[in-house]
Design a protein around this motif. Structure first.
Motif, short mmCIF file in Angstrom:
data_model
loop_
_atom_site.label_atom_id
_atom_site.label_comp_id
_atom_site.label_asym_id
_atom_site.label_seq_id
_atom_site.Cartn_x
_atom_site.Cartn_y
_atom_site.Cartn_z
N MET A 118 66.39 12.06 55.44
CA MET A 118 67.19 11.53 54.33
C MET A 118 67.24 12.55 53.19
N GLY A 119 66.15 13.28 52.96
CA GLY A 119 66.16 14.32 51.93
C GLY A 119 67.19 15.39 52.24
N ILE A 120 67.30 15.75 53.51
CA ILE A 120 68.30 16.75 53.92
C ILE A 120 69.71 16.19 53.74
N LEU A 121 69.91 14.90 54.11
CA LEU A 121 71.23 14.27 53.94
C LEU A 121 71.60 14.19 52.46
N LEU A 122 70.66 13.78 51.62
CA LEU A 122 70.95 13.71 50.18
C LEU A 122 71.24 15.09 49.60
N GLU A 123 70.54 16.10 50.10
CA GLU A 123 70.80 17.48 49.67
C GLU A 123 72.23 17.88 50.06
#
Length: 181
Positions: free
Chosen positions: A166-171
């Motif tokens: 999710m951190g990668i998606l939000l990034e």
């Protein structure tokens, strides 16, 4: 692939923490959009495994009844999302728009997907199988108050000690500076 190095799948949160007794829910303050945005982002990071399982379960049910149309819808959404991320990485005006208007950016991807799928058929499958689960995740992330454990986990993600899907998606959506605040 470089960004996927060191990615750790987060733990599945208990049903009690996610939905039942110990949870606290409240209507977000719509007058303070920054705070509401932070709540959504931090809950998306903290409950990402639970959200993934809910969306996956929903997609499996819809895919059982309409597999081709669901596959078509997912392909269109994935291609448009990937195209948007690529354009935002390579075009400064799009990158600024993505960072300043994340909700509008996501809605633009969903509306464009809807238009493409309406031409291809399968609008109901898109709305029910793709847009509805995303809508339900955003509703939960909006109304779920954060706990101390939630805040600690988000701080570890924001300072780079942990990397999650999710951190990668939000990034990719231009929200990396918001996470953990």
């Amino acid at each position: 692939l470089e960004k996927m190095a060191g990615v750790q799948p987060p733990p599945l949160r208990s049903l009690d923490d996610f939905l039942l007794c110990s949870t606290r829910f409240a209507t977000p303050d719509v007058r303070n959009l920054d705070r509401w945005n932070n709540r959504i982002i931090n809950n998306l990071l903290y409950y990402q495994s639970n959200y993934f399982l809910c969306v996956l379960g929903f997609l499996l049910i819809v895919g059982y009844f309409e597999p081709f149309q669901l596959f078509t819808g997912m392909t269109v959404v994935t291609l448009l999302f990937t195209g948007f991320v690529w354009a935002a990485e390579n075009q400064a005006p799009i990158r600024r728009f993505r960072r300043n208007h994340p909700t509008v950016s996501m809605l633009a991807i969903l509306v464009a997907s809807y238009l493409f799928i309406s031409v291809l058929g399968g609008v109901a499958v898109f709305l029910f199988g793709i847009a509805f689960p995303i809508f339900m995740v955003l509703i939960h992330a909006s109304v779920r108050l954060r706990s101390l454990k939630n805040k600690l986990e988000n701080k570890l993600e924001s300072i780079g000690l942990k990397r999650t899907p999710m951190g990668i998606l939000l990034e990719a959506l231009g929200q990396e500076q918001e996470a953990g605040s």
